[in-house]
Design a protein around this motif. Structure first.
Motif, mmCIF file in Angstrom:
data_model
loop_
_atom_site.group_PDB
_atom_site.id
_atom_site.type_symbol
_atom_site.label_atom_id
_atom_site.label_comp_id
_atom_site.label_asym_id
_atom_site.label_seq_id
_atom_site.Cartn_x
_atom_site.Cartn_y
_atom_site.Cartn_z
ATOM 1 N N GLN A 1 27.656 37.154 13.091
ATOM 2 C CA GLN A 1 26.812 38.073 13.842
ATOM 3 C C GLN A 1 25.674 38.508 12.958
ATOM 4 O OE1 GLN A 1 27.034 39.188 17.127
ATOM 5 N NE2 GLN A 1 25.040 40.095 16.688
ATOM 6 N N ASN B 1 22.290 40.740 12.709
ATOM 7 C CA ASN B 1 21.494 41.825 13.276
ATOM 8 C C ASN B 1 20.303 42.129 12.376
ATOM 9 O OD1 ASN B 1 23.440 42.122 15.346
ATOM 10 N ND2 ASN B 1 24.614 43.583 14.116
ATOM 11 N N PHE C 1 24.661 41.385 8.529
ATOM 12 C CA PHE C 1 25.422 40.248 9.050
ATOM 13 C C PHE C 1 26.920 40.542 8.945
ATOM 14 C CE2 PHE C 1 22.186 36.626 8.028
ATOM 15 C CZ PHE C 1 21.196 37.348 8.679
ATOM 16 N N THR C 2 27.672 39.985 9.886
ATOM 17 C CA THR C 2 29.123 40.111 9.861
ATOM 18 C C THR C 2 29.753 38.756 10.132
ATOM 19 O OG1 THR C 2 29.000 42.387 10.689
ATOM 20 C CG2 THR C 2 31.132 41.266 10.836
ATOM 21 N N SER D 1 18.736 40.022 17.201
ATOM 22 C CA SER D 1 20.081 39.600 16.795
ATOM 23 C C SER D 1 20.409 38.218 17.338
ATOM 24 C CB SER D 1 21.128 40.589 17.330
ATOM 25 O OG SER D 1 20.937 41.875 16.814
ATOM 26 N N SER E 1 33.243 36.551 10.818
ATOM 27 C CA SER E 1 34.593 36.709 11.349
ATOM 28 C C SER E 1 35.107 35.340 11.779
ATOM 29 C CB SER E 1 34.604 37.692 12.523
ATOM 30 O OG SER E 1 33.788 37.226 13.583
ATOM 31 N N ARG F 1 24.072 35.443 17.357
ATOM 32 C CA ARG F 1 25.462 35.218 16.962
ATOM 33 C C ARG F 1 25.696 33.718 16.859
ATOM 34 N NH1 ARG F 1 31.110 35.855 20.253
ATOM 35 N NH2 ARG F 1 32.421 36.658 18.551
ATOM 36 N N TYR G 1 32.460 32.791 13.182
ATOM 37 C CA TYR G 1 31.300 33.466 13.753
ATOM 38 C C TYR G 1 30.443 34.086 12.662
ATOM 39 C CZ TYR G 1 34.262 33.263 17.914
ATOM 40 O OH TYR G 1 35.068 32.841 18.946
ATOM 41 N N SER H 1 28.118 30.453 16.040
ATOM 42 C CA SER H 1 29.511 30.047 16.159
ATOM 43 C C SER H 1 29.692 28.695 15.503
ATOM 44 C CB SER H 1 29.933 29.962 17.626
ATOM 45 O OG SER H 1 29.840 31.218 18.257
#
Length: 125
Positions: free
Chosen positions: A79, A81, A65-66, A17, A68, A19, A77, A21
């Motif tokens: 995220q 995974n 993926f997420t 994973s 936000s 993340r 962001y 930004s």
């Protein structure tokens, strides 16, 4: 005018994973993440509305993926995974002018006025 600076890229093994930004210097409208590998077209990965209530994903990242955003921090962001080698690419943050909100659906790349310099993601098998 807003400047975008991405961070968080790196090298991971398949299944890992990361993340990402994206720090914006000013207010922005809809935002998104795109990616590109050499010799291929830039493709949309995920997008989010101005207020953050609507999100859109490319089929190949759904469930993994997420996207936000924190509008107080002016940060976007992603995220990521369950990364696989096909996810390796330069990832770019994109933003529309404040307060433009694309509405329903995934905004095309041409909709976004501001782009970051990109952050590299490498996934080894």
């Amino acid at each position: 005018q807003a400047q975008l600076v991405e961070s968080g890229g790196g090298s991971v093994q398949a299944g890992g994973s990361l993340r990402l930004s994206c720090q914006a210097s000013g207010q922005t409208g809809s935002m998104g993440w795109f990616r590109q590998v050499p010799g291929k077209e830039r493709e949309g990965v995920a997008a989010i509305s101005t207020g953050g209530s609507r999100t859109y994903y490319a089929e190949f990242v759904k469930g993994r993926f997420t996207i936000s955003r924190d509008n107080v921090k002016r940060t976007l962001y992603l995220q990521m995974n369950s990364l696989n080698p096909e996810d390796a690419a330069m990832y770019y943050c994109a933003a529309a002018q404040w307060p433009r909100d694309y509405g329903l659906g995934f905004p095309p790349a041409a909709y976004f006025s501001y782009w970051g310099q990109g952050t590299q993601v490498t996934v080894s098998s």
